[in-house]
Write an enzyme that holds these catalytic residues in place. Structure first.
Site, PDB file in Angstrom:
ATOM      1  N   SER A 234       0.830  -1.202   0.000  1.00  0.00           N
ATOM      2  CA  SER A 234       0.000   0.000   0.000  1.00  0.00           C
ATOM      3  C   SER A 234       0.866   1.254   0.000  1.00  0.00           C
ATOM      4  CB  SER A 234      -0.900   0.006   1.242  1.00  0.00           C
ATOM      5  OG  SER A 234      -1.520   1.261   1.424  1.00  0.00           O
TER       6      SER A 234
ATOM      7  N   TYR B 248      -1.706   0.172   9.829  1.00  0.00           N
ATOM      8  CA  TYR B 248      -1.821  -0.524   8.544  1.00  0.00           C
ATOM      9  C   TYR B 248      -0.567  -0.309   7.704  1.00  0.00           C
ATOM     10  CZ  TYR B 248      -3.713  -1.591   3.863  1.00  0.00           C
ATOM     11  OH  TYR B 248      -3.920  -2.098   2.613  1.00  0.00           O
TER      12      TYR B 248
ATOM     13  N   LYS C 259       2.169  -3.199   6.525  1.00  0.00           N
ATOM     14  CA  LYS C 259       2.523  -3.419   5.121  1.00  0.00           C
ATOM     15  C   LYS C 259       4.020  -3.201   4.884  1.00  0.00           C
ATOM     16  CE  LYS C 259      -1.375  -4.593   3.146  1.00  0.00           C
ATOM     17  NZ  LYS C 259      -1.530  -5.908   2.475  1.00  0.00           N
TER      18      LYS C 259
END
Length: 328
Positions: free
Chosen positions: A127, A151, A155
């Site tokens: 991402s 998040y 990642k």
């Protein structure tokens, strides 16, 4: 060829599965077996004529990855993840799914190859959230990975693991940093970026949508159709061209919310635009405002990755793929 899709019941997973079933091959190699895995049992498209397995299982369960890797898939698409807003709200769940599950998968691949050589191509969806402010006008290929969310951190760790496991020859991995996928079909999810799709998807079918950020918010986007193209290209790319740098920022389209809305106006008129209701959410404004807004993805472009050219095109793709080619 045996293809495994982890996260096959999600939006991207479903679209990738449908494309593979339609094509019957990855590149020039026919798909003889298709394995689909998610926390809810995925569906195998009727168009697929080869051997298929669809099962519900949790990748964060340490027993799951060894069992699926033991079938020795040639290509593994690792799409499973808890989305940004949910990963931030539930710290334990985010790390369990996004980090532990990924590590279990990579380690299962390594263990599978200990006694008999095994080197699958693994495509990992990362991402743009791996980057953090302060940003310049655009993000180049050398920009520091310094995420500002759980998040993004999860990642980024996945990217480092992928690079190291590939460097050691345990797998042939490639990580692709997806732009925000827009317009996502279906119902709103818990992604902090979900409103980018909501303010287009709902008005196109005559429903109200909430806009929680300023019109000046700029972001990086690609359509679901482009996303599937990214995955297939990554699956067939000669990874020696990556020169040991296994993670790529992908092409996309930089646009403000205001530019999205004007594209909606051109395609669907003032009546659709009037269905957007502004309801400012400081938490979402802060989170999304800490994400990268524009990229210069020189490496990915040189490697043949391609994305949408305008928001008008993104909206038209949604109408073609989700609304039968015309507005209700």
């Amino acid at each position: 060829m045996h293809v495994l899709i982890i996260g096959a019941a999600g939006m991207v997973g479903r679209k990738l599965t449908e494309r593979l079933a339609k094509d019957g091959a990855v590149g020039a190699k026919p798909i003889t077996k298709l394995t689909l895995l998610d926390v809810i049992e995925p569906s195998v498209p009727p168009a697929f004529k080869g051997e298929s397995v669809a099962r519900a299982a949790d990748l964060a369960d340490p027993a799951t990855a060894p069992a699926i890797v033991a079938t020795r898939p040639d290509i593994i698409f690792h799409l499973a993840a808890i989305v940004s807003g949910e990963a931030e709200a539930d710290f334990d769940k985010g790390y369990r799914i996004n980090l532990d599950g990924t590590r279990f998968l990579f380690e299962a691949i390594r263990q599978e190859g200990m006694n008999e050589p095994y080197l699958p191509r693994l495509v990992f969806t990362s991402s743009i959230a791996v980057f953090g402010a302060p940003f310049g006008d655009t993000i180049g290929d050398e920009f520091l990975s310094a995420p500002l969310t759980c998040y993004g951190t999860q990642k980024a760790i996945g990217e480092l693991l992928l690079n190291d496991y590939s460097r050691r020859g345990f797998m042939d991995g490639i990580g692709i940093r997806l732009p925000t996928i827009c317009i996502r079909p279906g119902k709103p999810n818990k992604a902090a970026s979900g409103f980018f799709s909501n303010i287009l998807r709902e008005p196109l079918i005559g429903q109200e949508a909430v806009l929680p950020v300023d019109d000046s918010m700029r972001h990086w986007h690609a359509s679901p159709r482009s996303c599937v193209g990214f995955l297939l290209h990554a699956a067939t790319l000669d990874t020696s061209r990556l020169e040991g740098r296994r993670n790529l920022s992908l092409p996309g389209l930089s646009a403000t919310v205001a530019e999205q809305i004007e594209a909606l106006r051109r395609i669907a008129g003032d009546k659709a635009v009037a269905l957007i209701r502004r309801e400012h959410d400081p938490a979402i404004q802060k989170m999304v405002g800490g994400w990268a807004r524009d990229f210069t993805p020189t490496r990915a472009l040189a490697l043949g990755f391609k994305a949408d050219s305008s928001f008008d095109e993104i909206i038209k793709v949604h109408i073609e793929d989700e609304l039968g080619g015309s507005l209700p």
